[in-house]
Design a protein around this motif. Structure first.
Motif, PDB file in Angstrom:
ATOM      1  N   ALA A   1      53.062  35.430  34.591  1.00 17.96           N
ATOM      2  CA  ALA A   1      51.653  35.419  34.784  1.00 17.96           C
ATOM      3  C   ALA A   1      50.938  34.268  33.702  1.00 17.96           C
ATOM      4  O   ALA A   1      49.704  33.786  33.831  1.00 17.96           O
ATOM      5  CB  ALA A   1      50.847  36.368  34.629  1.00 17.96           C
ATOM      6  N   LYS A   2      51.786  34.167  32.733  1.00 20.62           N
ATOM      7  CA  LYS A   2      50.972  33.462  31.687  1.00 20.62           C
ATOM      8  C   LYS A   2      50.682  31.914  31.804  1.00 20.62           C
ATOM      9  O   LYS A   2      51.760  31.215  32.558  1.00 20.62           O
ATOM     10  CB  LYS A   2      52.090  33.523  30.231  1.00 20.62           C
ATOM     11  CG  LYS A   2      51.447  32.846  28.819  1.00 20.62           C
ATOM     12  CD  LYS A   2      52.376  33.140  27.854  1.00 20.62           C
ATOM     13  CE  LYS A   2      51.751  32.387  26.588  1.00 20.62           C
ATOM     14  NZ  LYS A   2      52.692  32.721  25.215  1.00 20.62           N
ATOM     15  N   GLY A   3      49.675  31.444  31.637  1.00 19.94           N
ATOM     16  CA  GLY A   3      49.308  30.057  31.958  1.00 19.94           C
ATOM     17  C   GLY A   3      48.695  29.782  33.158  1.00 19.94           C
ATOM     18  O   GLY A   3      48.397  28.725  33.521  1.00 19.94           O
ATOM     19  N   LEU A   4      48.689  30.941  34.116  1.00 20.78           N
ATOM     20  CA  LEU A   4      47.891  30.795  35.212  1.00 20.78           C
ATOM     21  C   LEU A   4      46.668  31.228  35.375  1.00 20.78           C
ATOM     22  O   LEU A   4      46.246  32.480  34.743  1.00 20.78           O
ATOM     23  CB  LEU A   4      48.894  31.700  36.390  1.00 20.78           C
ATOM     24  CG  LEU A   4      50.288  31.095  36.663  1.00 20.78           C
ATOM     25  CD1 LEU A   4      50.928  32.012  37.560  1.00 20.78           C
ATOM     26  CD2 LEU A   4      50.190  29.452  37.013  1.00 20.78           C
ATOM     27  N   SER A   5      45.764  30.796  36.128  1.00 12.98           N
ATOM     28  CA  SER A   5      44.297  31.139  36.375  1.00 12.98           C
ATOM     29  C   SER A   5      44.350  32.542  37.124  1.00 12.98           C
ATOM     30  O   SER A   5      43.622  33.492  36.795  1.00 12.98           O
ATOM     31  CB  SER A   5      43.458  30.147  37.300  1.00 12.98           C
ATOM     32  OG  SER A   5      43.890  30.050  38.437  1.00 12.98           O
ATOM     33  N   SER A   6      45.246  33.035  37.907  1.00 14.88           N
ATOM     34  CA  SER A   6      45.485  34.104  38.706  1.00 14.88           C
ATOM     35  C   SER A   6      46.791  34.555  38.995  1.00 14.88           C
ATOM     36  O   SER A   6      47.603  33.277  39.636  1.00 14.88           O
ATOM     37  CB  SER A   6      44.549  34.244  39.800  1.00 14.88           C
ATOM     38  OG  SER A   6      44.768  35.496  40.644  1.00 14.88           O
TER      39      SER A   6
END
Length: 880
Positions: free
Chosen positions: A587-592
């Motif tokens: 999930a790191k670096g993602l907006s959702s």
């Protein structure tokens, strides 16, 4: 009005026809007394006043009074003996006089003026011990006197009473001096308003006297006009009959609310109702133990004074709040003062002085509002408003119904905090008929057409409050039915719950793989794509809608191609799938991590895995995002150069591609070390970029500042004669100056050297160089050596046809230190051109007009460098 004027006097009747205006009043006084033995001699003056008819018609004014009138003198010894009657002559200049005080707010004042006329009488009477009374009577008194009954046609009487023998001698004359009474013969005052009117007479000279003032009944005549009876004795004085029923008499001619100050002569109080009031005043003059009595009569006009400046509803009912706003609805812009009072049971509970006050009442109930206003002229107006305050009437209603096939039911839910709901009026908003109304509590109404209807309910309570409420109703041909979705997707091994909303009974069809078909939210588990139909039955109103359930045996997901981005940039992933839920890892670096197409901004190379689900069906895919740092681009340090100098740029990049902007002043835009020669301060931008990885271009700027503050001017080219001293002059902002060559110079290192040249050269060019702030500037001047004597040269002809060739005539001085003048004359002597500036020339015109071809005479004069006068005369020809 035209009447016969009758002057009534004992033993004498004088009739005179004319335009007779009604008499307003008058007074009599004596002066100029002297005595011989037991006989006194003095002059009487009688002033009479009449209302105006036409103030501009002197003939009409003069006709208001007879030319000659008669007075009667009676003894005060009890015998009423008529000593004598005397004729007096009217003054030569009857005049119109402006009236007294006129209130600014008066209504229907009429002409505010009166006509004044004076009569003079020479009197000789014997002395006695009891004194004398002088009487004047005339027809007719002013009509329609409010405080006197039957006043029309009555005569007017004025009298003077003075003591008898021995006659009182004070400073050579009788004590009753001539007076000028205050100008109140036609005064107007405001009805029912306070007023103050001074009756104090003004003597021509200061008497040794004291005075007292008294209101007394006026008198009429004992002789009527119709009988014309001659009375042989007795003073013909009959008291006027006052309107005592309404509170008027001779001592209170304006009623009990008005009195006179016996010491000051000021008449004051509250004026009576509008009308014309007769005022009769006697003034007693006390001097040396004797009393002189004289009277003054005048008519006081009382008029309505009212400012129509307030507009308020007489009764006002409010039902929304205890806080009430007030405003004067009259459009009167001259109001300067407001006085509001808020009363309950005749007790003031608040006040305000602004034009639009707001007042919070303590409770519901009935109140009285009073408003008084004053305008710029001091006029006032007032009004009263009755306020009923019963707030908190809240209208409301509900609507039930489904379609045009069945009637709608309307239910009144209105509430009131005071009293009870008394009346209702419904308007159902049906434009197709006028009978769409009702006064019932819960009426029903069936519409014939569908559309938007505006429903209005007006209610009133027993306190007199009225309130209205509106609602918008959409009338349809079928009841509203709403589905959660019309198209959905499930996996073949899943179950889906459908959802329908509507007021009534909802059922579903077909019965294929469905649970709860008679409910609003059944569960379906079709193995193939199926179209389910929802039916709503609302009291006989039917509506249907459908939802298509698409069935898949499996699903796929495509996360897209691998990507390259620059460090700290972001990109949106573009996922392709029919799944209904998604989960990304990491999930790191993602907006959702749970959306279909999140925005990714990793700080290093990252592989993302997406898991897609449609119920129990699942699929996965991966996408790799490669992260590259931005290129390094450095255009170098800013620099400063002198004007005309070069700047050597030094750029640094770690890219294979780069270029400079501002190519006009750079030697090579594709070199990291180009040479810049700008004329002014310039920004140079170095841009570098890669063909792969982070392909975004990066730019950096270097500023080359050009110092243009240093400059030098060596002056204009010139000519000198052999041995003639010439001073050069260099100007600019430099700190040092250097001339070259040094030939003939007195000093090559100063800005103003002296040059003396011999005849070895024809000309010489001198360069001057200056320096400042590390920069230098250079200029030059050419000096021609003239080997002839000083002179002034003038061409013999010129052609001023404005073709650009030989269009001007100029005197050219050579070796001249001071140029005096250059003048051109016509052949007959007229001056056509003059200048003292050797650089100015004649264009062949005078005041913009071309001069004819022909011969003209010139004179040029100057002083050479040795001080000699050089004068040239000759002719010049204009050829066009």
């Amino acid at each position: 009005m035209y009447k016969k004027c009758l002057l009534i006097l004992l033993f004498i009747f004088v009739f005179k026809k004319g335009t007779c205006n009604n008499i307003l009043g008058g007074h009599m006084y004596a002066n100029g007394f002297y005595s011989q033995g037991n006989t006194g001699f003095f002059t009487l003056q009688l002033d009479l006043y009449a209302a105006c008819i036409n103030t501009n018609d002197t003939a009409a004014i003069a006709a208001q009074f007879p030319s000659i009138i008669t007075i009667a003198i009676y003894a005060d010894d009890g015998s009423n003996t008529l000593y004598q009657s005397i004729q007096g002559i009217r003054g030569n200049n009857p005049k119109s006089v402006s009236g007294g005080y006129l209130p600014n707010c008066i209504l229907n004042a009429g002409l505010n003026c009166y006509i004044s006329n004076s009569y003079s009488f020479n009197v000789k009477i014997p002395g006695n011990l009891t004194g004398f009374t002088v009487i004047y009577e005339s027809c007719c008194r002013a009509d329609s006197l409010t405080n006197v009954n039957g006043s029309q046609g009555l005569s007017i009487t004025t009298k003077l009473i003075f003591p008898g023998y021995p006659f009182l001698i004070i400073e050579g004359g009788i004590a009753n001096y001539p007076y000028f009474f205050n100008d109140n013969n036609n005064t107007v005052v405001c009805a029912k308003e306070p007023f103050s009117l001074s009756l104090l007479p003004k003597p021509l000279t200061a008497p040794i006297s004291t005075f007292s003032y008294h209101l007394t009944p006026g008198f009429g005549s004992s002789v009527t006009i119709e009988k014309q009876t001659v009375i042989s004795k007795g003073k013909p004085l009959v008291p006027l009959i006052y309107d005592t029923i309404n509170g008027f008499d001779g001592y209170f001619p304006l009623g009990k609310s008005v009195s006179i100050d016996t010491l000051t002569g000021v008449l004051s109080g509250i004026a009576p109702a509008p009308g014309n009031y007769l005022i009769n005043v006697i003034i007693k003059e006390y001097v040396e133990g004797s009393t002189i009595i004289f009277s003054k009569q005048f008519t006081l006009r009382v008029r309505s004074c009212h400012l129509d400046a307030i507009k308020l509803d007489s009764v006002r009912i409010l039902c929304d709040s205890l806080k009430v706003s007030f405003a004067n609805q009259a459009s009167n812009t001259g109001i300067v003062a407001y006085q509001w009072q808020f009363l309950q049971n005749n007790t003031v509970i608040g006040s305000a002085s602004d034009s639009t006050p707001k007042f919070v009442f303590p409770d519901t109930g009935s109140y009285t509002i009073k408003l008084k206003v004053t305008n710029t002229a001091g006029c006032r107006d007032s009004a009263i408003q009755q306020l009923s305050l019963y707030p908190f009437l809240k209208p409301g209603f509900t609507i039930s119904g489904n379609c045009i096939q069945q009637p709608y039911v309307f239910t009144d839910t209105s509430t009131t905090s005071f009293g009870s709901i008394q009346n209702r009026h419904w308007d159902f908003g049906d434009q197709a008929t006028l009978s769409d109304t009702s006064i019932a509590t819960s009426p029903t109404y069936q519409y014939a057409t569908k559309g938007i209807k505006t429903i209005q309910l007006t209610v009133s309570n027993t306190k007199g409050c009225v309130a209205t409420m509106q609602k918008t109703l959409e009338v349809t041909d079928k009841p509203p039915l709403m589905l959660f979705t019309h198209d959905t997707l499930i996996c073949s091994i899943d179950t889906l719950k459908l959802q329908a909303n509507g007021q009534g009974i909802i059922s579903w069809a077909p019965s294929y793989n469905i649970l709860g078909a008679q409910s609003a939210s059944p569960s379906v588990f079709p193995k193939q794509t199926t179209r389910y139909i929802a039916t709503l039955n609302a009291n006989g109103c039917i509506n249907t809608d459908t939802v298509t359930v698409n069935v898949l045996d499996y699903i796929t997901v495509d996360a897209g191609a691998d990507l390259s981005i620059c460090l700290q940039d972001s990109t949106q992933l573009k996922t392709i799938s029919k799944a209904t839920s998604f989960l990304w890892s990491p999930a790191k670096g993602l907006s959702s991590s749970t959306t279909k197409s999140p925005v990714a901004a990793p700080i290093s190379n990252t592989q993302y895995i997406v898991t897609a689900n449609l119920g129990k069906c699942q699929a996965k895919d991966t996408v790799v995002i490669n992260v590259y740092p931005y290129p390094i681009v450095d255009a170098g340090n800013d620099t400063l150069i002198c004007s005309g100098s070069k700047a050597f740029l030094k750029g640094v990049v770690n890219t294979t591609n780069y270029y400079w902007s501002s190519s006009r002043s750079l030697s090579d835009i594709y070199s990291l070390t180009p040479i810049a020669i700008p004329k002014s301060t310039t920004k140079y931008v170095l841009t570098g970029f890669q063909q792969s990885g982070c392909i975004k271009p990066v730019s950096d700027t270097v500023v080359v500042t050009v110092d243009n503050s240093i400059a030098v001017d060596a002056g204009r080219d010139t000519s000198v004669f052999i041995g003639q001293p010439l001073q050069l002059h260099a100007s600019g902002g430099g700190s040092t100056y250097t001339w070259s060559p040094k030939t003939g110079l007195s000093d090559a290192n100063i800005p103003d050297p002296i040059v003396i040249l011999d005849g070895s050269l024809d000309y010489i060019k001198y360069f001057v160089t200056t320096t400042a702030n590390g920069c230098e500037a250079q200029d030059d001047v050419v000096v021609k050596i003239v080997k002839s004597k000083p002179d002034i040269y003038v061409p013999s002809a010129f052609s001023p046809n404005r073709d650009g060739r030989n269009d001007y005539l100029r005197a050219i001085p050579v070796g001249i230190k001071t140029f005096l003048n250059f003048d051109i004359y016509q052949r007959w002597g007229g001056l056509v051109f003059h200048t003292t500036d050797p650089l100015k020339a004649w264009d062949g015109r005078i005041q913009g007009q071309d001069q004819p071809n022909g011969v003209y005479i010139y004179i040029a004069r100057g002083i050479d460098y040795l001080g000699n006068l050089i004068e040239k005369k000759g002719t010049v020809i204009i050829l066009r």
